[in-house]
Design a protein around this motif. Structure first.
Motif, mmCIF file in Angstrom:
data_model
loop_
_atom_site.group_PDB
_atom_site.id
_atom_site.type_symbol
_atom_site.label_atom_id
_atom_site.label_comp_id
_atom_site.label_asym_id
_atom_site.label_seq_id
_atom_site.Cartn_x
_atom_site.Cartn_y
_atom_site.Cartn_z
ATOM 1 N N SER A 131 0.740 -0.586 -0.153
ATOM 2 C CA SER A 131 0.162 -0.042 0.551
ATOM 3 C C SER A 131 0.440 1.340 0.132
ATOM 4 O O SER A 131 0.250 2.229 -0.480
ATOM 5 C CB SER A 131 -0.887 -0.341 1.337
ATOM 6 O OG SER A 131 -0.509 0.068 2.357
ATOM 7 N N TYR A 183 -4.303 0.568 -7.373
ATOM 8 C CA TYR A 183 -4.862 1.018 -5.649
ATOM 9 C C TYR A 183 -6.334 0.125 -5.909
ATOM 10 O O TYR A 183 -6.834 -0.604 -4.814
ATOM 11 C CB TYR A 183 -4.990 2.052 -5.234
ATOM 12 C CG TYR A 183 -3.937 2.325 -4.857
ATOM 13 C CD1 TYR A 183 -3.036 2.075 -3.571
ATOM 14 C CD2 TYR A 183 -2.686 3.472 -5.350
ATOM 15 C CE1 TYR A 183 -2.162 2.051 -2.940
ATOM 16 C CE2 TYR A 183 -1.461 3.100 -4.384
ATOM 17 C CZ TYR A 183 -1.751 2.802 -3.520
ATOM 18 O OH TYR A 183 -0.301 3.518 -2.757
ATOM 19 N N LYS A 184 -6.986 0.097 -6.662
ATOM 20 C CA LYS A 184 -8.486 -0.723 -7.366
ATOM 21 C C LYS A 184 -8.403 -2.422 -6.448
ATOM 22 O O LYS A 184 -9.135 -2.345 -5.497
ATOM 23 C CB LYS A 184 -8.577 -0.814 -7.989
ATOM 24 C CG LYS A 184 -10.242 -1.063 -8.249
ATOM 25 C CD LYS A 184 -10.327 -0.889 -10.091
ATOM 26 C CE LYS A 184 -10.646 1.212 -10.512
ATOM 27 N NZ LYS A 184 -10.959 0.458 -11.949
ATOM 28 N N PRO A 185 -7.121 -3.412 -6.895
ATOM 29 C CA PRO A 185 -7.463 -4.588 -6.430
ATOM 30 C C PRO A 185 -7.774 -4.196 -4.173
ATOM 31 O O PRO A 185 -7.680 -5.368 -3.299
ATOM 32 C CB PRO A 185 -6.563 -4.762 -7.086
ATOM 33 C CG PRO A 185 -5.929 -4.598 -7.505
ATOM 34 C CD PRO A 185 -6.173 -3.360 -7.361
ATOM 35 N N HIS A 187 -8.329 -2.389 -2.348
ATOM 36 C CA HIS A 187 -9.666 -0.918 -1.859
ATOM 37 C C HIS A 187 -9.365 -0.460 -1.043
ATOM 38 O O HIS A 187 -10.164 0.157 0.059
ATOM 39 C CB HIS A 187 -10.556 -2.466 -1.135
ATOM 40 C CG HIS A 187 -10.478 -3.577 -2.174
ATOM 41 N ND1 HIS A 187 -12.086 -3.641 -3.171
ATOM 42 C CD2 HIS A 187 -9.864 -4.587 -1.794
ATOM 43 C CE1 HIS A 187 -11.203 -4.637 -3.351
ATOM 44 N NE2 HIS A 187 -10.794 -5.376 -3.081
ATOM 45 N N LYS A 189 -7.544 4.342 -1.318
ATOM 46 C CA LYS A 189 -7.254 5.205 -1.842
ATOM 47 C C LYS A 189 -5.617 5.940 -2.510
ATOM 48 O O LYS A 189 -5.447 5.315 -1.557
ATOM 49 C CB LYS A 189 -8.522 6.204 -1.755
ATOM 50 C CG LYS A 189 -9.475 6.674 -1.973
ATOM 51 C CD LYS A 189 -10.013 7.964 -1.400
ATOM 52 C CE LYS A 189 -11.586 7.892 -1.619
ATOM 53 N NZ LYS A 189 -12.661 8.854 -1.399
#
Length: 220
Positions: A131, A183-185, A187, A189
């Motif tokens: 992340s 970043y979509k997978p 979940h 921002k």
């Protein structure tokens, strides 16, 4: 005759080992700033940061042993030790030389290296911080490992300079599509504006001197 053959064999092996580094002798604490060619992930990193002399820098490792030379790094498998020869082979330029430049701490700061290496070693096996949000020692991305280790070695005072993370093109507030997809997978921002580090900015730190280029990193 057998002694001559044995001597030649040893010289041949040494020449292979140092074929990339005829004028560079690794030292513990040396940083290896790498221009990886790993597709969209590396392109994402390169798009939002610049390395020393305007180069692409998407990864960093650090020499922790010199006999044989080994590198500690945070990669997708987590924090681990990698042989230098394997590290160098990951990304090659048009002349088949590693896209790696070497940074060395200036003399005033070298006293921190032994403790920083010991602290970095204690993190072996911890997961990768995908992340990029500061994980406070629970997980690490590449430059975060050394930011953490040198801060701890520096009496818990920041050593490298954190800066707000940027996932835009600098011209608008919109997160770049590459980072939106990243970043979509997860979940979450993109942590736009959160303080962090990156290998490109680390290569430009004033306490580090770039002393050697194995090959030619790409430039912006």
């Amino acid at each position: 005759m057998q002694k001559i053959i044995k001597c030649f064999s040893i010289l041949f092996l040494v020449s292979i080992h140092y074929s990339y580094a005829a004028t560079y002798i690794p030292e513990s604490g040396d940083f290896l700033f790498q221009d990886l060619n790993c597709g969209s992930m590396c392109d994402s990193i390169d798009s939002v940061t610049r390395g020393y002399d305007n180069t692409y820098v998407s990864h960093v490792g650090m020499i922790i042993n010199t006999d044989p030379p080994e590198v500690i790094e945070a990669v997708s498998n987590g924090v681990e030790i990698t042989p230098l020869t394997k590290f160098l082979q990951r990304s090659l330029d048009s002349e088949s030389k590693p896209r790696v430049m070497v940074g060395r701490l200036k003399p005033a700061y070298k006293k921190l290296i032994p403790d920083a290496i010991s602290i970095a070693r204690e993190q072996i096996g911890k997961p990768y911080n995908s992340s990029f949000i500061p994980a406070r020692g629970e997980a690490f991305y590449c430059s975060e490992l050394f930011d953490y280790s040198f801060k701890a070695a520096n009496n818990n005072q920041p050593f490298f300079h954190p800066a707000p993370m940027n996932f835009t093109d600098g011209k608008s507030s919109k997160i770049l599509p590459l980072w939106q997809d990243y970043y979509k997978p997860l979940h979450i921002k993109a942590p736009q504006g959160v303080l962090g580090t990156n290998p490109g900015a680390m290569s430009r730190e004033s306490m580090i001197e770039i002393i050697y280029f194995y090959g030619k990193p790409r430039q912006h």
